[in-house]
Design a protein around this motif. Structure first.
Motif, PDB file in Angstrom:
ATOM      1  N   LEU A 169       0.834  -1.202   0.000  1.00  0.00           N
ATOM      2  CA  LEU A 169       0.000   0.000   0.000  1.00  0.00           C
ATOM      3  C   LEU A 169       0.867   1.250   0.000  1.00  0.00           C
ATOM      4  O   LEU A 169       0.546   2.239  -0.662  1.00  0.00           O
ATOM      5  CB  LEU A 169      -0.935  -0.017   1.210  1.00  0.00           C
ATOM      6  CG  LEU A 169      -1.978   1.102   1.293  1.00  0.00           C
ATOM      7  CD1 LEU A 169      -2.790   1.184   0.006  1.00  0.00           C
ATOM      8  CD2 LEU A 169      -2.904   0.893   2.494  1.00  0.00           C
ATOM      9  N   GLN A 216      -4.939  13.097   5.855  1.00  0.00           N
ATOM     10  CA  GLN A 216      -6.232  12.706   5.278  1.00  0.00           C
ATOM     11  C   GLN A 216      -7.290  13.683   5.769  1.00  0.00           C
ATOM     12  O   GLN A 216      -7.415  13.949   6.962  1.00  0.00           O
ATOM     13  CB  GLN A 216      -6.613  11.280   5.665  1.00  0.00           C
ATOM     14  CG  GLN A 216      -7.907  10.797   4.993  1.00  0.00           C
ATOM     15  CD  GLN A 216      -7.792   9.415   4.388  1.00  0.00           C
ATOM     16  OE1 GLN A 216      -6.943   8.622   4.749  1.00  0.00           O
ATOM     17  NE2 GLN A 216      -8.673   9.102   3.444  1.00  0.00           N
ATOM     18  N   SER A 240     -12.636  10.654   3.577  1.00  0.00           N
ATOM     19  CA  SER A 240     -13.264   9.406   3.143  1.00  0.00           C
ATOM     20  C   SER A 240     -14.238   8.909   4.207  1.00  0.00           C
ATOM     21  O   SER A 240     -14.010   9.076   5.401  1.00  0.00           O
ATOM     22  CB  SER A 240     -12.193   8.337   2.892  1.00  0.00           C
ATOM     23  OG  SER A 240     -12.791   7.079   2.614  1.00  0.00           O
ATOM     24  N   ASN A 242     -15.033   5.690   4.025  1.00  0.00           N
ATOM     25  CA  ASN A 242     -14.742   4.258   3.950  1.00  0.00           C
ATOM     26  C   ASN A 242     -13.856   3.876   5.147  1.00  0.00           C
ATOM     27  O   ASN A 242     -12.668   4.186   5.184  1.00  0.00           O
ATOM     28  CB  ASN A 242     -14.021   3.942   2.634  1.00  0.00           C
ATOM     29  CG  ASN A 242     -13.789   2.452   2.444  1.00  0.00           C
ATOM     30  OD1 ASN A 242     -13.408   1.738   3.366  1.00  0.00           O
ATOM     31  ND2 ASN A 242     -14.016   1.977   1.226  1.00  0.00           N
ATOM     32  N   GLN A 244     -12.622   1.053   6.220  1.00  0.00           N
ATOM     33  CA  GLN A 244     -11.502   0.156   5.948  1.00  0.00           C
ATOM     34  C   GLN A 244     -10.333   0.917   5.330  1.00  0.00           C
ATOM     35  O   GLN A 244      -9.172   0.718   5.711  1.00  0.00           O
ATOM     36  CB  GLN A 244     -11.941  -0.975   5.020  1.00  0.00           C
ATOM     37  CG  GLN A 244     -10.829  -1.980   4.734  1.00  0.00           C
ATOM     38  CD  GLN A 244     -11.317  -3.178   3.942  1.00  0.00           C
ATOM     39  OE1 GLN A 244     -12.450  -3.222   3.501  1.00  0.00           O
ATOM     40  NE2 GLN A 244     -10.444  -4.155   3.749  1.00  0.00           N
ATOM     41  N   GLU A 245     -10.636   1.811   4.412  1.00  0.00           N
ATOM     42  CA  GLU A 245      -9.595   2.600   3.753  1.00  0.00           C
ATOM     43  C   GLU A 245      -8.854   3.469   4.759  1.00  0.00           C
ATOM     44  O   GLU A 245      -7.613   3.507   4.781  1.00  0.00           O
ATOM     45  CB  GLU A 245     -10.226   3.472   2.671  1.00  0.00           C
ATOM     46  CG  GLU A 245      -9.255   4.407   1.971  1.00  0.00           C
ATOM     47  CD  GLU A 245      -9.958   5.334   1.006  1.00  0.00           C
ATOM     48  OE1 GLU A 245     -10.132   6.518   1.362  1.00  0.00           O
ATOM     49  OE2 GLU A 245     -10.345   4.878  -0.086  1.00  0.00           O
ATOM     50  N   VAL A 246      -9.592   4.171   5.602  1.00  0.00           N
ATOM     51  CA  VAL A 246      -8.972   5.042   6.600  1.00  0.00           C
ATOM     52  C   VAL A 246      -8.140   4.225   7.586  1.00  0.00           C
ATOM     53  O   VAL A 246      -7.018   4.600   7.938  1.00  0.00           O
ATOM     54  CB  VAL A 246     -10.041   5.862   7.348  1.00  0.00           C
ATOM     55  CG1 VAL A 246      -9.402   6.655   8.485  1.00  0.00           C
ATOM     56  CG2 VAL A 246     -10.753   6.809   6.387  1.00  0.00           C
ATOM     57  N   GLN A 248      -6.638   1.387   7.095  1.00  0.00           N
ATOM     58  CA  GLN A 248      -5.408   0.931   6.439  1.00  0.00           C
ATOM     59  C   GLN A 248      -4.388   2.060   6.319  1.00  0.00           C
ATOM     60  O   GLN A 248      -3.191   1.852   6.519  1.00  0.00           O
ATOM     61  CB  GLN A 248      -5.749   0.353   5.063  1.00  0.00           C
ATOM     62  CG  GLN A 248      -6.491  -0.980   5.133  1.00  0.00           C
ATOM     63  CD  GLN A 248      -6.822  -1.525   3.758  1.00  0.00           C
ATOM     64  OE1 GLN A 248      -6.674  -0.844   2.749  1.00  0.00           O
ATOM     65  NE2 GLN A 248      -7.286  -2.759   3.711  1.00  0.00           N
ATOM     66  N   HIS A 249      -4.864   3.250   5.999  1.00  0.00           N
ATOM     67  CA  HIS A 249      -3.957   4.389   5.893  1.00  0.00           C
ATOM     68  C   HIS A 249      -3.324   4.707   7.246  1.00  0.00           C
ATOM     69  O   HIS A 249      -2.131   5.059   7.318  1.00  0.00           O
ATOM     70  CB  HIS A 249      -4.699   5.613   5.359  1.00  0.00           C
ATOM     71  CG  HIS A 249      -5.107   5.477   3.928  1.00  0.00           C
ATOM     72  ND1 HIS A 249      -6.076   6.275   3.356  1.00  0.00           N
ATOM     73  CD2 HIS A 249      -4.685   4.614   2.956  1.00  0.00           C
ATOM     74  CE1 HIS A 249      -6.219   5.914   2.081  1.00  0.00           C
ATOM     75  NE2 HIS A 249      -5.392   4.924   1.823  1.00  0.00           N
TER      76      HIS A 249
END
Length: 257
Positions: A169, A216, A240, A242, A244-246, A248-249
């Protein structure tokens, strides 16, 4: 066997975003006993706040407690209608609790609330300070309480990624593999944005040339010259919803502010 009457609770907000105070309510909502509580949501339309529809719903669902978030920033007709709604709640013996931690100071609103909840003693103190600085009295400060943000551990465990996924990622986002990543996450609101990390970047790079900042939800209006001068060391991602996206970041960061 007699049945226990449920307590009707309604969240009234102008948005349902990830990572703000509304999320606090939604997490508590998830784990509230459905044997004791009947929980509802009402999101006010961006263009027209139809309080009559809201009041009809409150009567129909037999709501006893109204939790408000981010509905006191408005001016003009929306503000007047909001005060009228709070007065209607008071007249109809409804409890009103506000969870807008960074709300504008407003004695007229405080007077009609039963409680105002803050995520920390610092937030509560800051609100009281702003009240005092604006020349408004602290006569309603006994209504100011603290309710810490909950963490949904079970939900967080769903988003854990391994070392190889993190490396992949990082590469996908253009983050150097040897970078020391410092993250700042939030939402795109200037009132909630602290730019100390970005302003400190030139000094940080003097100590460590591998410093990289991952942001972010930076406010669109915030674009200082340092963004251009040190663009190789900054990645700014849009807000975002989302989870899951946040998550992971966040896991890509070595340091999180």
């Amino acid at each position: 066997m007699p049945t226990t009457k449920k307590l009707g609770v309604l969240l009234v907000t102008n948005h349902l975003r990830l990572g703000c105070t509304t999320k606090t309510f939604l997490t508590y909502e998830k784990y509230l006993s459905r044997k004791k509580f009947d929980v509802h949501r009402f999101v006010l339309d961006e263009n027209e706040w139809n309080f009559q529809t809201l009041q009809d719903g409150i009567e129909q669902e037999r709501i006893s407690v109204v939790v408000t978030n981010s509905i006191y920033y408005e001016t003009g007709a929306k503000y007047t209608d909001t005060l009228a709604f709070l007065q209607w709640c008071k007249t109809n013996h409804l409890r009103v609790i506000d969870i807008t931690h960074f709300s504008k100071v407003d004695r007229a609103v405080d007077k009609l609330l039963d409680a105002r909840l803050f995520v920390s003693s610092v937030c509560r103190l800051a609100y009281q300070y702003r009240l005092n600085q604006s020349g408004q009295s602290l006569e309603h400060k006994e209504k100011f309480h603290i309710l810490y943000n909950p963490l949904d551990i079970k939900k967080l465990e769903e988003f854990v990624i391994g070392k190889n996924q993190k490396l992949a990622l990082r590469k996908q986002l253009g983050i150097p593999h040897n970078a020391l990543v410092i993250g700042r996450f939030g939402r795109g609101d200037l009132d909630k944005w602290d730019d100390l990390l970005v302003r400190a970047l030139p000094l940080l790079l003097q100590k460590n040339k591998n410093i990289f900042i991952l942001l972010q939800a930076k406010p669109d209006a915030y674009n200082p010259p340092v963004f251009t001068r040190f663009s190789r060391h900054i990645l700014s991602l849009p807000e975002s919803s989302n989870e899951q996206e946040v998550a992971q970041h966040i896991q890509l960061c070595d340091v999180l502010l």
